[in-house]
Design a protein around this motif. Structure first.
Motif, PDB file in Angstrom:
ATOM      1  N   VAL A  96       0.833  -1.200   0.000  1.00  0.00           N
ATOM      2  CA  VAL A  96       0.000   0.000   0.000  1.00  0.00           C
ATOM      3  C   VAL A  96       0.871   1.256   0.000  1.00  0.00           C
ATOM      4  O   VAL A  96       0.730   2.135  -0.864  1.00  0.00           O
ATOM      5  CB  VAL A  96      -0.942   0.022   1.221  1.00  0.00           C
ATOM      6  CG1 VAL A  96      -1.676   1.364   1.313  1.00  0.00           C
ATOM      7  CG2 VAL A  96      -1.938  -1.128   1.155  1.00  0.00           C
ATOM      8  N   LEU A 110      -6.530   5.621  -0.064  1.00  0.00           N
ATOM      9  CA  LEU A 110      -7.519   4.537  -0.056  1.00  0.00           C
ATOM     10  C   LEU A 110      -7.509   3.673  -1.326  1.00  0.00           C
ATOM     11  O   LEU A 110      -7.614   2.441  -1.214  1.00  0.00           O
ATOM     12  CB  LEU A 110      -8.921   5.109   0.185  1.00  0.00           C
ATOM     13  CG  LEU A 110      -9.177   5.684   1.580  1.00  0.00           C
ATOM     14  CD1 LEU A 110     -10.587   6.242   1.674  1.00  0.00           C
ATOM     15  CD2 LEU A 110      -8.954   4.617   2.643  1.00  0.00           C
ATOM     16  N   PHE A 113      -5.342   0.486  -1.389  1.00  0.00           N
ATOM     17  CA  PHE A 113      -5.688  -0.701  -0.605  1.00  0.00           C
ATOM     18  C   PHE A 113      -6.359  -1.763  -1.462  1.00  0.00           C
ATOM     19  O   PHE A 113      -6.534  -2.897  -1.012  1.00  0.00           O
ATOM     20  CB  PHE A 113      -6.625  -0.320   0.551  1.00  0.00           C
ATOM     21  CG  PHE A 113      -5.927   0.259   1.745  1.00  0.00           C
ATOM     22  CD1 PHE A 113      -5.499  -0.565   2.781  1.00  0.00           C
ATOM     23  CD2 PHE A 113      -5.691   1.621   1.828  1.00  0.00           C
ATOM     24  CE1 PHE A 113      -4.849  -0.034   3.881  1.00  0.00           C
ATOM     25  CE2 PHE A 113      -5.042   2.164   2.931  1.00  0.00           C
ATOM     26  CZ  PHE A 113      -4.620   1.335   3.953  1.00  0.00           C
ATOM     27  N   THR A 117      -5.776  -5.767  -0.629  1.00  0.00           N
ATOM     28  CA  THR A 117      -6.946  -6.357   0.019  1.00  0.00           C
ATOM     29  C   THR A 117      -7.510  -7.506  -0.814  1.00  0.00           C
ATOM     30  O   THR A 117      -7.838  -8.576  -0.285  1.00  0.00           O
ATOM     31  CB  THR A 117      -8.036  -5.284   0.232  1.00  0.00           C
ATOM     32  OG1 THR A 117      -7.502  -4.220   1.022  1.00  0.00           O
ATOM     33  CG2 THR A 117      -9.247  -5.873   0.936  1.00  0.00           C
TER      34      THR A 117
END
Length: 202
Positions: A96, A110, A113, A117
């Motif tokens: 990240v 954001l 991610f 993820t």
């Protein structure tokens, strides 16, 4: 694992890499269809070749991890799962943070991610299947292989921030590593021979 089983794993993984890369190219590579049949044929050959290359990278990483895993068990013993868990966390953070610093520092973090993820969720799903097929001890090593080792194998594509090249390399690698880890226990199991009277040997 004997030679026959290794060859099966080798060639089946090649097929998965080639097929997944070809499918991705046909679906995502819009330039493939812009210049007629010759361009399509060249593009298909190119995607299949890339898939085979990514498969070979995944296979080298897989067998390298098996050696590292064996060494880790000998060195850290019962702490090896904990060490791998820490490395998984660090890899997630690095994936990240460093991409954010390189490509979008100053804007929202954001979106960065997304890939880590998704990869981690995929790794957890494969680990769940592996545990169901074997035992609980296989969970952390499977997540480590799918997430950390795949990230290392994916590094050549991480130097750019274009979605198509990232997906073209990542998905075949993830599928190849998932296939290898789910086949390993099936190919290394020892078959028990029966004597002529039909009774199993002790």
């Amino acid at each position: 694992m004997n030679l026959k089983r290794w060859l099966y794993l080798f060639f089946s993984t090649l097929v998965i890499g080639a097929a997944s890369s070809l499918l991705l190219g046909l679906v995502l590579d819009t330039k493939l269809w812009e210049h007629g049949t010759p361009n399509v044929l060249v593009g298909i050959i190119g995607h299949v070749g890339l898939g085979i290359l990514f498969s070979l990278i995944a296979q080298m990483g897989f067998f390298a991890y098996l050696a590292i895993h064996s060494f880790g068990l000998g060195l850290f013993r019962g702490l090896w799962s904990g060490v791998q868990s820490i490395l998984i966390i660090f890899t997630f953070f690095d994936l990240v943070y460093f991409r954010y610093v390189n490509f979008a520092e100053g804007s929202s973090i954001l979106p960065f991610f997304g890939f880590p993820t998704g990869m981690l969720v995929f790794a957890l799903i494969i680990a769940y299947i592996k545990v169901k097929q074997t035992n609980n001890k296989a969970g952390v090593p499977t997540v480590f292989l799918i997430f950390v080792v795949s990230t290392i194998e994916w590094m050549p594509a991480l130097h750019q921030d274009q979605l198509l090249p990232l997906l073209n390399m990542l998905i075949p690698i993830l599928l190849c590593n998932a296939w290898q880890v789910l086949q390993l226990h099936k190919l290394t199991v020892k078959t028990t021979q029966k004597p002529p009277n039909g009774r199993q040997k002790a």
